[in-house]
Scaffold this active site. Sequence first.
Site, PDB file in Angstrom:
ATOM      1  N   PRO A   1       0.819  -1.218   0.000  1.00  0.00           N
ATOM      2  CA  PRO A   1       0.000   0.000   0.000  1.00  0.00           C
ATOM      3  C   PRO A   1       0.854   1.271   0.000  1.00  0.00           C
ATOM      4  O   PRO A   1       0.335   2.352  -0.242  1.00  0.00           O
ATOM      5  CB  PRO A   1      -0.807  -0.098   1.297  1.00  0.00           C
ATOM      6  CG  PRO A   1      -0.681  -1.506   1.753  1.00  0.00           C
ATOM      7  CD  PRO A   1       0.613  -2.029   1.207  1.00  0.00           C
TER       8      PRO A   1
ATOM      9  N   ARG B   1      -3.744  -8.590 -21.022  1.00  0.00           N
ATOM     10  CA  ARG B   1      -4.703  -8.197 -22.057  1.00  0.00           C
ATOM     11  C   ARG B   1      -4.135  -7.159 -23.026  1.00  0.00           C
ATOM     12  O   ARG B   1      -4.737  -6.896 -24.057  1.00  0.00           O
ATOM     13  CB  ARG B   1      -6.020  -7.737 -21.439  1.00  0.00           C
ATOM     14  CG  ARG B   1      -5.913  -6.576 -20.496  1.00  0.00           C
ATOM     15  CD  ARG B   1      -7.223  -6.332 -19.786  1.00  0.00           C
ATOM     16  NE  ARG B   1      -8.284  -5.913 -20.690  1.00  0.00           N
ATOM     17  CZ  ARG B   1      -8.363  -4.726 -21.270  1.00  0.00           C
ATOM     18  NH1 ARG B   1      -7.437  -3.817 -21.031  1.00  0.00           N
ATOM     19  NH2 ARG B   1      -9.355  -4.436 -22.067  1.00  0.00           N
TER      20      ARG B   1
ATOM     21  N   ASP C   1     -11.095   0.900 -24.516  1.00  0.00           N
ATOM     22  CA  ASP C   1     -11.763   0.858 -23.224  1.00  0.00           C
ATOM     23  C   ASP C   1     -11.343   1.991 -22.302  1.00  0.00           C
ATOM     24  O   ASP C   1     -10.539   2.850 -22.679  1.00  0.00           O
ATOM     25  CB  ASP C   1     -11.628  -0.506 -22.559  1.00  0.00           C
ATOM     26  CG  ASP C   1     -10.209  -0.995 -22.491  1.00  0.00           C
ATOM     27  OD1 ASP C   1     -10.010  -2.202 -22.518  1.00  0.00           O
ATOM     28  OD2 ASP C   1      -9.271  -0.154 -22.435  1.00  0.00           O
TER      29      ASP C   1
ATOM     30  N   GLU D   1       2.585  -8.164   8.319  1.00  0.00           N
ATOM     31  CA  GLU D   1       2.660  -6.692   8.381  1.00  0.00           C
ATOM     32  C   GLU D   1       3.527  -6.119   7.274  1.00  0.00           C
ATOM     33  O   GLU D   1       3.559  -4.915   7.047  1.00  0.00           O
ATOM     34  CB  GLU D   1       3.194  -6.230   9.739  1.00  0.00           C
ATOM     35  CG  GLU D   1       2.264  -6.529  10.905  1.00  0.00           C
ATOM     36  CD  GLU D   1       0.844  -6.023  10.681  1.00  0.00           C
ATOM     37  OE1 GLU D   1       0.691  -4.827  10.397  1.00  0.00           O
ATOM     38  OE2 GLU D   1      -0.084  -6.836  10.777  1.00  0.00           O
TER      39      GLU D   1
HETATM   40  N1  ADE Z   1      -0.592  -5.438  -0.244  1.00  0.00           N
HETATM   41  C1  ADE Z   1      -1.471  -5.118   0.707  1.00  0.00           C
HETATM   42  N2  ADE Z   1      -2.269  -4.124   0.308  1.00  0.00           N
HETATM   43  C2  ADE Z   1      -1.885  -3.793  -0.959  1.00  0.00           C
HETATM   44  C3  ADE Z   1      -2.306  -2.828  -1.918  1.00  0.00           C
HETATM   45  N3  ADE Z   1      -3.304  -1.984  -1.672  1.00  0.00           N
HETATM   46  N4  ADE Z   1      -1.670  -2.786  -3.088  1.00  0.00           N
HETATM   47  C4  ADE Z   1      -0.633  -3.621  -3.341  1.00  0.00           C
HETATM   48  N5  ADE Z   1      -0.190  -4.534  -2.490  1.00  0.00           N
HETATM   49  C5  ADE Z   1      -0.799  -4.625  -1.302  1.00  0.00           C
END
Ligand code: ADE
Length: 239
Positions: free
Chosen positions: A76, A141, A156, A103
Site C-alpha cells: 500500500p 490483455r 476501453d 505486516e
Molecule cells: N498489499 C497489501 N495491500 C496492498 C495494496 N493496496 N496494493 C498492493 N499490495 C498490497
Amino acid sequence: MCNSIAHYGIIRQAALAGALKFDSLDPRAYARGPHRAVDDRPYGGGPGMVMKPGPLAACIDAARMSRPGPVVYLSPQGELLNQSLVEELAALPGLILLAGRYEGIDERIVESRVEREISIGDYVLAGGELAAMVIVEAIARLLPGVLGNRMSAEQDSFSSGLLDCPHFTRPERFEGRNVPPVLLGGDHEKIRQWRLTQALVRTGERRPDLIANLDPDQFRLNDEQVELLSTYQLEQEDG
Ligand code: ADE
C-alpha cells in the site's frame, strides 16, 4: 493461489498464445530450519509478524537467475497503479512481482532488491498476491495476440484518458428500456460522436479528477470534443 488464477481467462489465453510466461516461487522453499519459518516478530515490538529477509533474499535471487525484469514489491506504500503504468510495465521484458504477507517484509529487502513499489489502491489487503495478479491480468490483455479484437484494448476506459462509453446488445428493448436509437441507425460517424460524448460526460460527472489530471501534452480536448460537449449541454438544458 497465483497459479490457480493464472489458469483462467485472459492470463491463460495469453500463456497459450505464447505472449506471456508465468510462474511462481514459494519463499518457504528457501527457508531453513525445522519449521521453514518465513516470518518473525518485529524488532521494537507491536502486533503482527514481519517476513524474514533470508528466505526472501534467496527466493528473489533464484527468481532473478532466469527471469528478466525489475523486482516490483506490492504494498500500500507504493506508487498507485493506473493504466499508463500498466502500459509501461507491459513493455518490459518481464517482471518479478514480490508479494508480502503479514505486516510487511524486512525493510532491508526493499533497500537491497526492490526496484519499484506499487500499490493497487488505497486499501489494505492481507497479502500482495492478489495485487500481483491484478497487475499480471492488466498486462496480459495488452500483449500482442491476446485480445481477439485488438481495438478493444485501445477503446476501453482510461486508454484515452477517459472512462468508457455505455454498451448495449440485443434485445433492442429490455424491461421497458430501449437501446439509444443512434446505435441502431448504422451511421458510423454519428455513433462515434455519440460514444465520445458519452465518454466525456461520464468522465466529467464521475471522475472529474481524471479530467483535471490529463497530461495536456498527451490529451487536450480538441475542437470536436468541445463542440460535442456544448451540443450535449444544450440538449440537456432543452430537456
Ligand atoms: N498489499 C497489501 N495491500 C496492498 C495494496 N493496496 N496494493 C498492493 N499490495 C498490497
